[in-house]
Design a protein around this motif. Structure first.
Motif, short mmCIF file in Angstrom:
data_model
loop_
_atom_site.label_atom_id
_atom_site.label_comp_id
_atom_site.label_asym_id
_atom_site.label_seq_id
_atom_site.Cartn_x
_atom_site.Cartn_y
_atom_site.Cartn_z
N ALA A 91 40.85 23.30 44.39
CA ALA A 91 40.03 22.18 44.83
C ALA A 91 38.80 22.59 45.62
N ASP A 92 38.81 23.79 46.21
CA ASP A 92 37.70 24.19 47.07
C ASP A 92 36.60 24.93 46.32
N GLY A 138 41.56 26.72 33.80
CA GLY A 138 41.37 26.52 35.23
C GLY A 138 40.91 27.77 35.96
N ASP A 139 40.91 28.93 35.27
CA ASP A 139 40.47 30.17 35.91
C ASP A 139 38.99 30.13 36.24
N GLY A 150 44.02 36.47 46.36
CA GLY A 150 45.16 35.81 45.74
C GLY A 150 44.84 34.54 45.01
N ARG A 151 43.55 34.11 45.09
CA ARG A 151 43.21 32.82 44.48
C ARG A 151 42.04 32.95 43.50
N TRP A 152 40.84 33.16 44.02
CA TRP A 152 39.67 33.23 43.15
C TRP A 152 38.51 33.86 43.91
N GLY A 153 37.47 34.21 43.17
CA GLY A 153 36.26 34.73 43.79
C GLY A 153 35.06 34.35 42.95
N ALA A 154 33.86 34.55 43.53
CA ALA A 154 32.63 34.21 42.81
C ALA A 154 31.49 35.08 43.35
#
Length: 377
Positions: A257-258, A226-227, A345-349
């Motif tokens: 989800a986003d 899920g990462d 704290g969640r994710w990046g791209a």
């Protein structure tokens, strides 16, 4: 010794002539260039130096360039075609005063442009040896030359882009749950060399929340299903020209989800910025093209850095694609286009290509898919 492969003396002489003319136009009497990318650009090679002064003294307008180098380090320039370039070597030994040597070469110079990377210990010693001369930075002079790549430089950037694309194409070999970022990075660094680079200049593996830090490098964090993982990698080829490309991967279905909606906006922003690149457009207009798409998607505050940086013999050089830079783009300029979104704290791209300004638009030297790459978990 670091040399620029397959560069002929005629091209280097032209660069020296242009540097002399540019120095004169800038009101400088001479350039004093330290080892590094500027020296490599002008004479085709460089070497490391610190406490012992090495400097290329280039008189403005006309006059003989002189490479001042410690005698014990002179063999490091054996591969540089100094004679063919009309550059004289002046050596010195421990106990001599190299600053007086340079002062003698500069004569009555009133304004001397010193290389941006010349260590302060040399800058201050030169100031003491030439107390009447004003010192200014050589960077504004040389960047005007280096920003506009010739055909051979563009070919070198294409080769670097293809080499780093080959590394991204292999990412499925290394990215999988249960491995640490550091373990993945070690494999990537080896592949960067195996696929045609002289070395890996940098490897960023930002998994999960670490992807929300644009300059995160690697850690002992274990990748998990899920990462979302940001992979930003690059380095110089033997020709001296650098790659720099970022792609974003997911280990199975992203847990947040986003991700899909936000990544779609990021992809649209990167495409819009590349589409905006053409002669006559300013650097800040390219930045604005990416920023506007993300603002329309409600992600303006998630894009926290400039859209791009120039690239060549340095990974980061002019021009910078950023708000406030009204530089008008011209054919031959090369830079990254790399918008990102970061949710702490969640994710990046991030999506990054190197583009070259052409006569009527832009050419990307990177060809890997820009969509989120979902790998088996």
């Amino acid at each position: 010794m670091s040399t620029t492969a397959a560069i002929d003396a005629d091209r280097l002489r032209t660069r020296l002539d242009r540097a002399r003319a540019a120095a004169a136009d800038a009101g400088a009497d001479a350039l004093v260039i330290a080892p590094g990318s500027d020296l490599r650009y002008l004479i085709g090679g460089t070497n490391t130096s610190f406490e012992r002064l090495t400097a290329l003294v280039v008189p403005a307008g006309s006059g003989e360039p002189v490479l001042v180098v410690p005698k014990l380090e002179a063999p490091g320039y054996d591969e540089v075609p100094l004679d063919a370039l009309g550059v004289r070597m002046a050596t010195w030994v421990d106990g001599d005063d190299p600053y007086r040597l340079v002062a003698g070469l500069l004569g009555g110079a009133g304004r001397v442009a010193v290389g941006d990377m010349l260590p302060a210990l040399h800058v201050l010693a030169l100031r003491a040896a030439l107390p009447a001369a004003e010192q200014v930075l050589a960077g504004p002079v040389l960047r005007e030359l280096r920003m506009r790549k010739d055909a051979a430089e563009i070919a070198a950037l294409r080769a670097a882009g293809a080499a780093i694309d080959r590394v991204h194409a292999r990412m499925g070999e290394w990215l999988r749950p249960g491995r640490t970022e550091a373990e993945v990075a070690e494999d990537i660094a080896a592949a960067i060399v195996a696929e045609g680079h002289a070395r890996a200049e940098f490897v960023i593996v930002g998994s999960g929340p670490n992807g929300a830090s644009p300059h995160h490098e690697v850690s002992d964090r274990v990748l998990a299903e899920g990462d979302v993982v940001v992979i930003d990698i690059g380095g110089p080829t033997p020709a001296g020209y650098n790659s720099d490309s970022t792609r974003t991967y997911a280990l199975g279905e992203p847990r947040d989800a986003d991700v899909a909606e936000s990544y779609a906006a990021l992809l649209a922003a990167q495409r819009a910025a590349v589409a905006a690149v053409r002669p006559g457009v300013t650097a800040e207009q390219v930045d604005a093209a990416a920023r506007q798409v993300l603002a329309d998607a409600g992600l303006a505050d998630r894009f926290i850095h400039r859209t791009g940086h120039g690239i060549g013999l340095d990974v980061h050089e002019h021009p910078y694609i950023v708000a406030g830079n009204d530089l008008v783009l011209e054919p031959g300029m090369a830079f990254s286009v790399e918008p990102g979104v970061y949710l702490p704290g969640r994710w990046g791209a991030r999506i990054e290509d190197i583009v070259v300004v052409t006569e009527d638009g832009a050419e990307s030297v990177n060809a890997r898919p820009r969509e989120l790459v979902v790998l088996p978990a």
